[in-house]
Design a protein around this motif. Structure first.
Motif, PDB file in Angstrom:
ATOM      1  N   PHE A 146     -36.106-111.897  -2.907  1.00 57.43           N
ATOM      2  CA  PHE A 146     -36.757-111.255  -4.058  1.00 57.43           C
ATOM      3  C   PHE A 146     -37.368-112.296  -4.992  1.00 57.43           C
ATOM      4  O   PHE A 146     -38.488-112.123  -5.480  1.00 57.43           O
ATOM      5  CB  PHE A 146     -35.764-110.385  -4.845  1.00 57.43           C
ATOM      6  CG  PHE A 146     -35.289-109.158  -4.130  1.00 57.43           C
ATOM      7  CD1 PHE A 146     -36.056-108.528  -3.160  1.00 57.43           C
ATOM      8  CD2 PHE A 146     -34.050-108.624  -4.429  1.00 57.43           C
ATOM      9  CE1 PHE A 146     -35.598-107.389  -2.510  1.00 57.43           C
ATOM     10  CE2 PHE A 146     -33.588-107.482  -3.791  1.00 57.43           C
ATOM     11  CZ  PHE A 146     -34.365-106.860  -2.828  1.00 57.43           C
TER      12      PHE A 146
ATOM     13  N   PRO B  55     -47.156-114.297 -10.957  1.00 59.51           N
ATOM     14  CA  PRO B  55     -46.700-113.205 -10.101  1.00 59.51           C
ATOM     15  C   PRO B  55     -47.450-111.903 -10.380  1.00 59.51           C
ATOM     16  O   PRO B  55     -47.820-111.622 -11.523  1.00 59.51           O
ATOM     17  CB  PRO B  55     -45.224-113.051 -10.463  1.00 59.51           C
ATOM     18  CG  PRO B  55     -44.846-114.303 -11.146  1.00 59.51           C
ATOM     19  CD  PRO B  55     -46.092-114.822 -11.789  1.00 59.51           C
ATOM     20  N   GLN B  56     -47.644-111.157  -9.319  1.00 57.30           N
ATOM     21  CA  GLN B  56     -48.295-109.849  -9.456  1.00 57.30           C
ATOM     22  C   GLN B  56     -47.423-108.945 -10.322  1.00 57.30           C
ATOM     23  O   GLN B  56     -46.206-108.914 -10.172  1.00 57.30           O
ATOM     24  CB  GLN B  56     -48.481-109.221  -8.074  1.00 57.30           C
ATOM     25  CG  GLN B  56     -49.256-107.938  -8.095  1.00 57.30           C
ATOM     26  CD  GLN B  56     -49.485-107.391  -6.687  1.00 57.30           C
ATOM     27  OE1 GLN B  56     -48.905-107.879  -5.720  1.00 57.30           O
ATOM     28  NE2 GLN B  56     -50.323-106.411  -6.582  1.00 57.30           N
ATOM     29  N   ASN B  57     -48.057-108.241 -11.254  1.00 56.68           N
ATOM     30  CA  ASN B  57     -47.361-107.309 -12.156  1.00 56.68           C
ATOM     31  C   ASN B  57     -46.256-107.990 -12.961  1.00 56.68           C
ATOM     32  O   ASN B  57     -45.218-107.387 -13.223  1.00 56.68           O
ATOM     33  CB  ASN B  57     -46.773-106.129 -11.387  1.00 56.68           C
ATOM     34  CG  ASN B  57     -47.818-105.311 -10.701  1.00 56.68           C
ATOM     35  OD1 ASN B  57     -48.885-105.060 -11.244  1.00 56.68           O
ATOM     36  ND2 ASN B  57     -47.538-104.888  -9.483  1.00 56.68           N
ATOM     37  N   ASP B  58     -46.470-109.233 -13.347  1.00 53.27           N
ATOM     38  CA  ASP B  58     -45.419-109.953 -14.066  1.00 53.27           C
ATOM     39  C   ASP B  58     -44.988-109.165 -15.296  1.00 53.27           C
ATOM     40  O   ASP B  58     -45.803-108.664 -16.059  1.00 53.27           O
ATOM     41  CB  ASP B  58     -45.888-111.348 -14.471  1.00 53.27           C
ATOM     42  CG  ASP B  58     -44.735-112.230 -14.913  1.00 53.27           C
ATOM     43  OD1 ASP B  58     -43.608-112.026 -14.411  1.00 53.27           O
ATOM     44  OD2 ASP B  58     -44.955-113.120 -15.742  1.00 53.27           O
TER      45      ASP B  58
ATOM     46  N   GLN C 281     -42.422-106.335 -12.414  1.00 52.74           N
ATOM     47  CA  GLN C 281     -42.219-106.437 -10.974  1.00 52.74           C
ATOM     48  C   GLN C 281     -40.784-106.163 -10.524  1.00 52.74           C
ATOM     49  O   GLN C 281     -40.543-105.956  -9.360  1.00 52.74           O
ATOM     50  CB  GLN C 281     -42.690-107.798 -10.442  1.00 52.74           C
ATOM     51  CG  GLN C 281     -41.771-108.956 -10.736  1.00 52.74           C
ATOM     52  CD  GLN C 281     -42.094-109.639 -12.044  1.00 52.74           C
ATOM     53  OE1 GLN C 281     -42.342-109.007 -13.053  1.00 52.74           O
ATOM     54  NE2 GLN C 281     -42.094-110.952 -12.047  1.00 52.74           N
ATOM     55  N   THR C 282     -39.842-106.147 -11.444  1.00 54.76           N
ATOM     56  CA  THR C 282     -38.448-105.950 -11.076  1.00 54.76           C
ATOM     57  C   THR C 282     -37.992-104.563 -11.514  1.00 54.76           C
ATOM     58  O   THR C 282     -37.916-104.290 -12.710  1.00 54.76           O
ATOM     59  CB  THR C 282     -37.556-107.025 -11.730  1.00 54.76           C
ATOM     60  OG1 THR C 282     -38.050-108.318 -11.355  1.00 54.76           O
ATOM     61  CG2 THR C 282     -36.112-106.884 -11.286  1.00 54.76           C
TER      62      THR C 282
ATOM     63  N   CYS D 226     -35.689-111.615 -14.518  1.00 50.78           N
ATOM     64  CA  CYS D 226     -36.496-110.507 -14.015  1.00 50.78           C
ATOM     65  C   CYS D 226     -37.996-110.784 -14.038  1.00 50.78           C
ATOM     66  O   CYS D 226     -38.745-110.165 -13.279  1.00 50.78           O
ATOM     67  CB  CYS D 226     -36.186-109.245 -14.807  1.00 50.78           C
ATOM     68  SG  CYS D 226     -36.150-109.507 -16.593  1.00 50.78           S
ATOM     69  N   CYS D 227     -38.466-111.670 -14.881  1.00 53.84           N
ATOM     70  CA  CYS D 227     -39.896-111.974 -14.968  1.00 53.84           C
ATOM     71  C   CYS D 227     -40.068-113.391 -15.503  1.00 53.84           C
ATOM     72  O   CYS D 227     -39.118-114.005 -15.986  1.00 53.84           O
ATOM     73  CB  CYS D 227     -40.628-110.959 -15.850  1.00 53.84           C
ATOM     74  SG  CYS D 227     -40.206-111.068 -17.603  1.00 53.84           S
TER      75      CYS D 227
ATOM     76  N   ARG E 262     -40.490-113.827  -3.303  1.00 48.28           N
ATOM     77  CA  ARG E 262     -41.629-112.909  -3.186  1.00 48.28           C
ATOM     78  C   ARG E 262     -42.133-112.385  -4.521  1.00 48.28           C
ATOM     79  O   ARG E 262     -43.327-112.133  -4.670  1.00 48.28           O
ATOM     80  CB  ARG E 262     -41.263-111.719  -2.295  1.00 48.28           C
ATOM     81  CG  ARG E 262     -41.148-112.085  -0.830  1.00 48.28           C
ATOM     82  CD  ARG E 262     -41.027-110.880   0.090  1.00 48.28           C
ATOM     83  NE  ARG E 262     -39.869-110.052  -0.220  1.00 48.28           N
ATOM     84  CZ  ARG E 262     -39.940-108.754  -0.545  1.00 48.28           C
ATOM     85  NH1 ARG E 262     -41.086-108.149  -0.609  1.00 48.28           N
ATOM     86  NH2 ARG E 262     -38.844-108.084  -0.804  1.00 48.28           N
ATOM     87  N   ARG E 263     -41.255-112.232  -5.510  1.00 45.60           N
ATOM     88  CA  ARG E 263     -41.636-111.565  -6.754  1.00 45.60           C
ATOM     89  C   ARG E 263     -41.815-112.491  -7.953  1.00 45.60           C
ATOM     90  O   ARG E 263     -42.465-112.106  -8.914  1.00 45.60           O
ATOM     91  CB  ARG E 263     -40.584-110.507  -7.116  1.00 45.60           C
ATOM     92  CG  ARG E 263     -40.521-109.358  -6.133  1.00 45.60           C
ATOM     93  CD  ARG E 263     -39.325-108.469  -6.463  1.00 45.60           C
ATOM     94  NE  ARG E 263     -39.210-107.360  -5.550  1.00 45.60           N
ATOM     95  CZ  ARG E 263     -39.569-106.105  -5.856  1.00 45.60           C
ATOM     96  NH1 ARG E 263     -40.046-105.819  -7.038  1.00 45.60           N
ATOM     97  NH2 ARG E 263     -39.423-105.150  -4.959  1.00 45.60           N
TER      98      ARG E 263
END
Length: 118
Positions: free
Chosen positions: A45, A55-58, A61-62, A79-80, A48-49
């Protein structure tokens, strides 16, 4: 990255962070999978995140639920990238190093271990 004991003391003082706990389903999932598999999930995780510089959708994303690692990420402010910068001193807008990723997984594991031993 900061002193882990001091970090957990600060997290315990946060009303938002301290409200996260594993539910019965997440606890059972941890028992069924074991710490090694959960650690692999956490590492995956994070890679990838969070590991990219942007990061995409920072910040979104979690998920808040659905896997014990997601709950642990919110509880530990991993988480971000914004939370990593604020709580852990890990600069945003730069890819995470292998050491930083291992640190994050270690923090998640420590929180999960504490929850499983409550």
């Amino acid at each position: 990255m900061r002193d882990e004991n001091a970090l957990f003391a600060r997290l315990a003082q946060s009303t938002f962070r301290s409200r996260f706990h594993l539910g019965p389903k997440e606890r059972q999932y941890c028992l069924d999978k074991g710490p090694e598999i959960i650690g692999q999930h956490a590492a995956d995780f994070i890679a990838r995140r969070l590991a990219d510089a942007e990061p995409q959708n920072d910040g979104k994303q979690t998920p808040m639920r659905g896997h014990p690692v997601f709950i642990a990420q919110h509880a530990t402010a991993t988480c971000c990238r914004g939370c990593l910068a604020k709580w852990h001193g890990i600069a945003a807008h730069q890819p995470l190093s292998t050491d930083q990723q291992q640190y994050i997984v270690r923090i998640i594991h420590r929180w999960l271990s504490g929850e499983m031993n409550r």
